[in-house]
Enzyme design. Structure first.
Site, mmCIF file in Angstrom:
data_model
loop_
_atom_site.group_PDB
_atom_site.id
_atom_site.type_symbol
_atom_site.label_atom_id
_atom_site.label_comp_id
_atom_site.label_asym_id
_atom_site.label_seq_id
_atom_site.Cartn_x
_atom_site.Cartn_y
_atom_site.Cartn_z
ATOM 1 N N HIS A 150 -79.091 -99.079 -26.744
ATOM 2 C CA HIS A 150 -79.734 -98.736 -28.010
ATOM 3 C C HIS A 150 -79.009 -97.606 -28.742
ATOM 4 O O HIS A 150 -79.098 -97.510 -29.976
ATOM 5 C CB HIS A 150 -81.191 -98.347 -27.772
ATOM 6 C CG HIS A 150 -82.043 -99.480 -27.298
ATOM 7 N ND1 HIS A 150 -83.324 -99.328 -26.849
ATOM 8 C CD2 HIS A 150 -81.782 -100.819 -27.207
ATOM 9 C CE1 HIS A 150 -83.825 -100.495 -26.490
ATOM 10 N NE2 HIS A 150 -82.905 -101.416 -26.696
ATOM 11 N N PHE A 396 -83.697 -100.710 -19.550
ATOM 12 C CA PHE A 396 -82.506 -99.863 -19.574
ATOM 13 C C PHE A 396 -81.998 -99.522 -20.966
ATOM 14 O O PHE A 396 -80.785 -99.387 -21.186
ATOM 15 C CB PHE A 396 -81.377 -100.505 -18.753
ATOM 16 C CG PHE A 396 -81.829 -101.116 -17.454
ATOM 17 C CD1 PHE A 396 -82.595 -100.389 -16.562
ATOM 18 C CD2 PHE A 396 -81.531 -102.427 -17.142
ATOM 19 C CE1 PHE A 396 -83.038 -100.948 -15.382
ATOM 20 C CE2 PHE A 396 -81.966 -102.998 -15.958
ATOM 21 C CZ PHE A 396 -82.725 -102.253 -15.076
ATOM 22 N N CYS A 397 -82.904 -99.373 -21.920
ATOM 23 C CA CYS A 397 -82.511 -99.079 -23.309
ATOM 24 C C CYS A 397 -81.480 -100.091 -23.817
ATOM 25 O O CYS A 397 -80.580 -99.746 -24.581
ATOM 26 C CB CYS A 397 -81.976 -97.653 -23.441
ATOM 27 S SG CYS A 397 -83.215 -96.389 -23.172
ATOM 28 N N ALA A 398 -81.632 -101.321 -23.353
ATOM 29 C CA ALA A 398 -80.780 -102.431 -23.806
ATOM 30 C C ALA A 398 -81.648 -103.680 -23.809
ATOM 31 O O ALA A 398 -81.330 -104.696 -23.182
ATOM 32 C CB ALA A 398 -79.570 -102.596 -22.889
#
Length: 474
Positions: A150, A396-398
């Site tokens: 992100h 995982f911020c993805a």
């Protein structure tokens, strides 16, 4: 206060002498491997719900790597001489200014920057890419793969953004970018943002080829090296990227510092990222009552306010420590650990490792997986509570990438953690194990053994959901 070790030197070039770099030695299992580097927390013990204590196995390096002991020692040696930089005539301020600017030179050398490149100190990779997003030309078009963290995916709010689908081979990544760049209308400034190593799969991306494609179509490129720089040497000159961004807390330094390094023109031509002291050279009132400002044209233009001197020095110390330890040995040892983990997980049929480019793709020490019949939050909680192993679970911020890898639609809604009543069901999240220069063999051996035991025998404890997290039931 004791005398400064270089107190006889009359200028601010006197800085605390760095601690000696740890010597590399052979590891027991692989005589060709370097030993793990000393890191903080390596002897910390944690309680187990089943009773007793165990040495904590920190296997969440992709989120935050433990600080190198060398870095901590260097920071401790400097701390008594702390002073405000660029603003004081006193000895400590002069010394701190010299140390701050020398750290900039150290980072530039670590990244093999080109003459004329700027090194700007920020708070993190996220901060670095948001800074770059603020300085791109107003009519710039940005190209970014949906596979990005992100920090790379989200900052481009004021630009025209083209999101590219997840490629399944390195060649497809290059071809996808080339098609998108060839089709862009109107033809104007363009920027490509790409990761060096995925924070989900650990796979290395074809940065040189993507850079060549970008430049062939008149675009610039920024490399998110948050997961690459701690594991492999990174050369701005050889990769030919226009900018590179990374975080100190991934590079074995404490939290709160980051770097954006690369071409100076867009940085110098834009308004400062933050307005304030340090970014301004001259400020004067006008006759009409307004204010005229002349901004710095160097990196200081985007470093307004009192900088994080200790954080900057910690990054420079980490750069030196990794260079002196030798990346060749560090990379070789990491490959040894990667092989251990992947071979161990392959022996458990219920485990599915996530990958974009396939099993043979080169990667860093970041591996994500799911376990049949387990909610990922439940599995990660059991690893922690019953084995003293710290991993990460979630998206995982993805989010788009993880959803794609799990077979969901990129736009499908899902949240990290374990929703009420779903601790043993499939969840749209995963488990990530990650490691690096400070990881001993025992930690990965314990992890592999714990995965095998949990899958075959189940958890030994009951768990409940609290605030979206799985926690041991009392």
């Amino acid at each position: 206060m004791s005398a400064h070790p270089n107190a006889s030197v009359a200028t601010a070039s006197a800085v605390p002498a760095p601690a000696a770099a740890p010597a590399a030695s052979a590891c027991a299992e692989e005589p060709c491997c370097a030993a793990p580097l000393p890191v903080l927390g390596r002897d910390v013990t944690v309680p187990l719900v089943t009773g007793g204590e165990v040495t904590y196995a920190a296997l969440d390096y992709a989120a935050s790597a433990p600080a190198l002991q060398r870095v901590w020692d260097d920071v401790a040696a400097y701390a008594p001489y702390y002073g405000s930089v660029h603003r004081g005539a006193g000895y400590l301020s002069q010394l701190s200014t010299d140390l701050f600017e020398n750290s900039r030179a150290t980072v530039a050398e670590f990244l093999d920057c080109r003459p004329g490149d700027e090194v700007v100190f920020t708070r993190s990779t996220t901060d670095s890419l948001n800074l770059l997003a603020q300085v791109v030309p107003a009519d710039c078009q940005v190209f970014v793969f949906e596979t990005e963290h992100h920090a790379s995916l989200l900052p481009w709010r004021d630009a025209r953004v083209t999101y590219l689908n997840a490629p399944r081979t390195p060649g497809e990544a290059v071809a996808t970018l080339e098609r998108a760049l060839a089709d862009r209308e109107p033809y104007g400034p363009a920027l490509v943002c790409v990761t060096g190593a995925s924070n989900v799969t650990g796979e290395l991306w074809p940065v040189r080829e993507l850079t060549a494609a970008a430049h062939a179509h008149g675009a610039r490129i920024v490399l998110d090296a948050a997961q690459l720089a701690p594991h492999h040497p990174v050369s701005v000159r050889e990769l030919d990227v226009d900018w590179i961004a990374f975080s100190g807390h991934k590079l074995y330094a404490p939290f709160g510092s980051g770097v954006l390094a690369g071409r100076a023109d867009w940085l110098r031509e834009s308004e400062p990222y933050l307005a304030g002291g340090g970014a301004s050279r001259k400020v004067a009132r006008r006759a009409d009552g307004g204010v005229d400002v002349e901004w710095h044209t160097t990196a200081a233009r985007h470093e307004a306010g009192s900088p994080n001197v200790i954080g900057v020095y910690a990054i420079a110390s980490a750069c030196k420590a990794l260079t002196e330890a030798g990346f060749e040995g560090l990379v070789e040892r990491e490959r040894h650990l990667i092989a251990k983990v992947r071979e161990g997980l392959a022996e458990v049929p219920e485990v599915r490792v996530l990958s974009l480019f396939g099993d043979d793709a080169p990667r860093v020490g970041v591996i994500s997986f799911v376990v049949d019949g387990w909610n990922s939050s439940h599995f990660a909680a059991a690893l922690s509570a019953e084995y003293g192993i710290g991993v990460r679970d979630g998206l995982f911020c993805a989010h788009p990438l993880v959803r794609t890898l799990l077979g969901g639609a990129p736009q499908e809604q899902g949240e990290c953690g374990a929703p009420e009543g779903e601790q043993g069901e499939r969840s749209l999240n995963a488990i990530r194990v990650s490691f690096g220069a400070g990881t001993p063999d025992e930690h990965v051996d314990r992890f592999v053994g714990a995965v095998r035991e949990l899958v075959r025998g189940g958890a030994k404890w009951s768990y409940r959901t609290e605030g979206g997290r799985c926690v041991p039931a009392v």
